[in-house]
Motif scaffolding. Sequence first.
Motif, PDB file in Angstrom:
ATOM      1  N   ALA A  29      34.096  22.054  42.749  1.00 62.87           N
ATOM      2  CA  ALA A  29      34.174  20.607  42.250  1.00 62.87           C
ATOM      3  C   ALA A  29      34.514  20.777  40.590  1.00 62.87           C
ATOM      4  O   ALA A  29      35.411  19.903  40.236  1.00 62.87           O
ATOM      5  N   ARG A  30      33.957  21.472  39.837  1.00 63.20           N
ATOM      6  CA  ARG A  30      34.336  21.595  38.486  1.00 63.20           C
ATOM      7  C   ARG A  30      35.767  21.933  38.414  1.00 63.20           C
ATOM      8  O   ARG A  30      36.612  21.586  37.456  1.00 63.20           O
ATOM      9  N   HIS A  31      36.117  22.872  39.326  1.00 63.18           N
ATOM     10  CA  HIS A  31      37.619  23.469  39.272  1.00 63.18           C
ATOM     11  C   HIS A  31      38.508  22.374  39.713  1.00 63.18           C
ATOM     12  O   HIS A  31      39.419  21.977  38.827  1.00 63.18           O
ATOM     13  N   HIS A  32      38.287  21.526  40.758  1.00 63.74           N
ATOM     14  CA  HIS A  32      39.278  20.498  40.925  1.00 63.74           C
ATOM     15  C   HIS A  32      39.249  19.200  39.763  1.00 63.74           C
ATOM     16  O   HIS A  32      40.130  18.468  39.701  1.00 63.74           O
ATOM     17  N   ARG A  33      38.091  18.925  39.189  1.00 57.41           N
ATOM     18  CA  ARG A  33      37.997  17.680  38.164  1.00 57.41           C
ATOM     19  C   ARG A  33      38.785  18.425  37.301  1.00 57.41           C
ATOM     20  O   ARG A  33      39.406  17.523  36.628  1.00 57.41           O
ATOM     21  N   ALA A  34      38.695  19.724  36.704  1.00 59.85           N
ATOM     22  CA  ALA A  34      39.564  20.165  35.645  1.00 59.85           C
ATOM     23  C   ALA A  34      41.233  19.924  35.813  1.00 59.85           C
ATOM     24  O   ALA A  34      41.717  20.079  34.880  1.00 59.85           O
ATOM     25  N   ARG A  35      41.387  20.091  37.181  1.00 61.63           N
ATOM     26  CA  ARG A  35      42.782  19.696  37.458  1.00 61.63           C
ATOM     27  C   ARG A  35      43.280  18.455  37.553  1.00 61.63           C
ATOM     28  O   ARG A  35      44.395  18.114  37.937  1.00 61.63           O
ATOM     29  N   GLY A  36      42.353  17.383  37.179  1.00 63.67           N
ATOM     30  CA  GLY A  36      42.383  16.112  37.013  1.00 63.67           C
ATOM     31  C   GLY A  36      42.468  15.317  38.398  1.00 63.67           C
ATOM     32  O   GLY A  36      42.997  14.173  38.442  1.00 63.67           O
ATOM     33  N   GLU A  37      41.846  16.074  39.527  1.00 58.26           N
ATOM     34  CA  GLU A  37      41.729  15.358  40.685  1.00 58.26           C
ATOM     35  C   GLU A  37      40.429  14.474  40.749  1.00 58.26           C
ATOM     36  O   GLU A  37      39.324  14.847  39.959  1.00 58.26           O
ATOM     37  N   GLN A  38      40.280  13.756  41.601  1.00 60.50           N
ATOM     38  CA  GLN A  38      39.001  12.966  41.827  1.00 60.50           C
ATOM     39  C   GLN A  38      38.213  13.744  42.724  1.00 60.50           C
ATOM     40  O   GLN A  38      38.601  14.069  44.066  1.00 60.50           O
ATOM     41  N   VAL A  39      37.004  14.053  42.477  1.00 66.34           N
ATOM     42  CA  VAL A  39      35.885  14.764  43.254  1.00 66.34           C
ATOM     43  C   VAL A  39      34.568  13.993  43.514  1.00 66.34           C
ATOM     44  O   VAL A  39      34.278  13.359  42.619  1.00 66.34           O
ATOM     45  N   ARG A  40      34.161  13.978  44.837  1.00 66.38           N
ATOM     46  CA  ARG A  40      32.923  13.977  45.051  1.00 66.38           C
ATOM     47  C   ARG A  40      32.185  14.948  45.513  1.00 66.38           C
ATOM     48  O   ARG A  40      32.695  15.577  46.434  1.00 66.38           O
ATOM     49  N   PHE A  41      31.019  15.370  44.821  1.00 68.24           N
ATOM     50  CA  PHE A  41      30.275  16.576  45.440  1.00 68.24           C
ATOM     51  C   PHE A  41      29.044  16.199  45.833  1.00 68.24           C
ATOM     52  O   PHE A  41      28.145  15.523  44.984  1.00 68.24           O
ATOM     53  N   GLN A  42      28.584  16.358  46.942  1.00 73.43           N
ATOM     54  CA  GLN A  42      27.333  15.842  47.717  1.00 73.43           C
ATOM     55  C   GLN A  42      26.352  16.922  48.164  1.00 73.43           C
ATOM     56  O   GLN A  42      26.861  17.871  48.761  1.00 73.43           O
ATOM     57  N   THR A  43      25.000  17.049  47.846  1.00 70.01           N
ATOM     58  CA  THR A  43      24.105  17.700  48.490  1.00 70.01           C
ATOM     59  C   THR A  43      22.837  17.004  48.962  1.00 70.01           C
ATOM     60  O   THR A  43      23.116  15.839  48.752  1.00 70.01           O
ATOM     61  N   GLY A  44      21.897  17.681  49.267  1.00 73.77           N
ATOM     62  CA  GLY A  44      20.612  16.842  49.524  1.00 73.77           C
ATOM     63  C   GLY A  44      19.695  17.638  50.161  1.00 73.77           C
ATOM     64  O   GLY A  44      19.729  19.017  50.339  1.00 73.77           O
ATOM     65  N   THR A  45      18.732  17.058  51.088  1.00 74.39           N
ATOM     66  CA  THR A  45      17.740  17.781  51.813  1.00 74.39           C
ATOM     67  C   THR A  45      17.819  17.213  53.281  1.00 74.39           C
ATOM     68  O   THR A  45      17.850  16.012  53.402  1.00 74.39           O
ATOM     69  N   ASP A  46      17.276  18.088  54.169  1.00 74.79           N
ATOM     70  CA  ASP A  46      17.091  17.593  55.655  1.00 74.79           C
ATOM     71  C   ASP A  46      15.360  17.695  55.797  1.00 74.79           C
ATOM     72  O   ASP A  46      14.779  18.569  55.802  1.00 74.79           O
ATOM     73  N   ASP A  47      14.873  16.525  55.669  1.00 77.97           N
ATOM     74  CA  ASP A  47      13.769  16.019  55.698  1.00 77.97           C
ATOM     75  C   ASP A  47      12.865  15.988  57.111  1.00 77.97           C
ATOM     76  O   ASP A  47      11.689  16.176  57.224  1.00 77.97           O
ATOM     77  N   ASN A  48      13.812  15.713  58.026  1.00 78.99           N
ATOM     78  CA  ASN A  48      13.371  15.367  59.444  1.00 78.99           C
ATOM     79  C   ASN A  48      13.347  16.610  60.548  1.00 78.99           C
ATOM     80  O   ASN A  48      13.437  16.390  61.684  1.00 78.99           O
ATOM     81  N   SER A  49      12.830  17.715  60.215  1.00 79.70           N
ATOM     82  CA  SER A  49      12.870  18.667  61.017  1.00 79.70           C
ATOM     83  C   SER A  49      11.308  19.129  61.373  1.00 79.70           C
ATOM     84  O   SER A  49      10.356  19.022  60.582  1.00 79.70           O
ATOM     85  N   LEU A  50      11.325  19.436  62.752  1.00 78.01           N
ATOM     86  CA  LEU A  50      10.103  19.951  63.043  1.00 78.01           C
ATOM     87  C   LEU A  50       9.394  20.925  62.312  1.00 78.01           C
ATOM     88  O   LEU A  50       7.986  21.218  62.107  1.00 78.01           O
ATOM     89  N   LYS A  51      10.285  21.829  61.425  1.00 77.13           N
ATOM     90  CA  LYS A  51       9.848  23.017  60.782  1.00 77.13           C
ATOM     91  C   LYS A  51       9.009  22.479  59.706  1.00 77.13           C
ATOM     92  O   LYS A  51       8.002  23.101  59.254  1.00 77.13           O
TER      93      LYS A  51
END
Length: 459
Positions: A29-51
Amino acid sequence: MYITTTIPYVNARPHLGFALEIVQADVLARHHRARGEQVRFQTGTDDNSLKNVLAAEAAGVPVRELVDRNAAAFAELRSVLDLSFDSFIRTSADPRHREGVERLWEATTHDLYQKHYEGLYCVGCEQFYPEGQCAEHSAPLQHVSEHNWFFRLSRYQDRLIELIEGGGLRIEPVARRNEVLSFLRGGVEDISISRSAERARGWGIPVPGDPSQVVYVWWDALANYVTALEDYERWWVREPRKTHLVGKGVIRFHAVYWPAMLLSAGLPLPTEIFVHDYLTFGGRKISKSAGLTADPAEVVDRYGADALRWWLLREVPRVGDVDFTEERLVARHDVDLANGLGNLVNRVLTLIEKYGFAEGAAPLESCLVVGERVHAALEDFDFRQAAAAVWAIVDEANAFIEREQPWKLADPTACLGTLLHALRTLAVQLEPFLPRAAARVAAQLEVLTPQPLFPRLGR
C-alpha cells in the motif's frame, strides 16, 4: 489498487503469522501510494466463527465480550506495527456486512439447494474433511450430521480453470497456482455453506429465510472484501487491480470458493491472489489454536516495530516456511539497522559537519536503479528481494566510503554530496518498509546533525 488481508478469527489475540501478512500488505500500500496511485488497504476481523464461540465458552465469558476484546487487539496493530490501512471491518459489528452477506446469498440462490450431510469437521479450519485428520490442527475431527444449504461449486470448475490458466485470476507464486489448478482438475464437489443455528450456539448471520441455519463462516468472511466498501463501484467494479494477500492454508477458499461465489452472483472477480507461506516455531506453524504463538505487541514492546518489520521483510522468503526466533530478529536488527544503516548515517553526517558537501555530485549506481528494482520485486510479491534492493544502497555507500576515504581528500565535498544523495534516496525508498525509521533518517538529513538511530539490541 485495492489491497486486502485475510480477516483472522478472534478466538485469541493476534500472532506473528498474521503480522507477516499485514506488514506485507502495508508495504504494498505504501509503495503504490508513493508512486502516485490511489490505494485502498483493508483489513479486519472474522467475528462469526464457531472457534470464537468455543473459546468464549472455555474462558467462561460471553462471546461478545471475548470477540470485542480480541478484535480491539487486532485493530491496535495499526499503531503497534506502524500500519496504514484505510478500513477495518468487524463482521459481527458492521451493519453493512450483514446486509451485504444477505444480498450475496440472495444473488446466488439459483446455485443453492438443501440436503442432509454427514462428515468430519475441523473447527480449527472451519471446514469438512472427507476422512482422516486435518494436517494443520491436532484436535480430532468432529462427526457432524446436519441438514444444510449447499452451493453448486461444481458448476464453476471449468470456468475457474479457464480464468486461472488465461491470467484473468493471477495466483502467485506459481506453485500455488499449480496447486489450485490441480485441485480443480481433480473434480470439485458442491460445498456446504450453512451450519445449524443450534451447533453455532446462535452466533453468526442467519440464513435469509431460514433462521434454523447460520451462514457458513467462510461464506460470511469472504464477503467482507465487498461488504466493507463505501464506494463499491469505485473499488470493486472499476478498480483494475484487486489484490488479496492470504496464507497458504486458506488458498482454496480464496482462489476457488470466493471466485465461484462471485461468478454465481455475476460480480467482478479479484485480479491477484498473493500467497505467503508460514512462520514457524521449531518447525511447527505459528497458530492460536495450537498454542504456538507470539504476540506482535509483546515483541514490539521488547524490540521495537522497526526490528520486527525488518525481520519479517528481510528474512522471510517468497517461497518456503521460515522459523522465527528472537535471536534471529535481534541479529538482523543489529547487523542491518544498528551497524549498517545507523552507522552509515552517523558517519556521513559527522563528516559533513566537518567538511560540508557539494550538491549535484554523481549518484551511486544503486540509487539510480533502486526504484525500478523495488517495484519489480514487489510486482513479483518478493518482499525479501525488494528489501535487498533498498539495502544495496547501504552496502554500496559503505564500500564507497572505504574506497574513497573522504577524510583524506583535499576537497571531500563532492564525495560527501554523493553520500548525502544516497541517504536521501534511502529515506525515500525505506519508507514503505520502515516508515518510522525512514522518518528519523529524513529528520536528521534536514538538520544535518547526527543522532543515534538504532541502539543495539544484542549484548
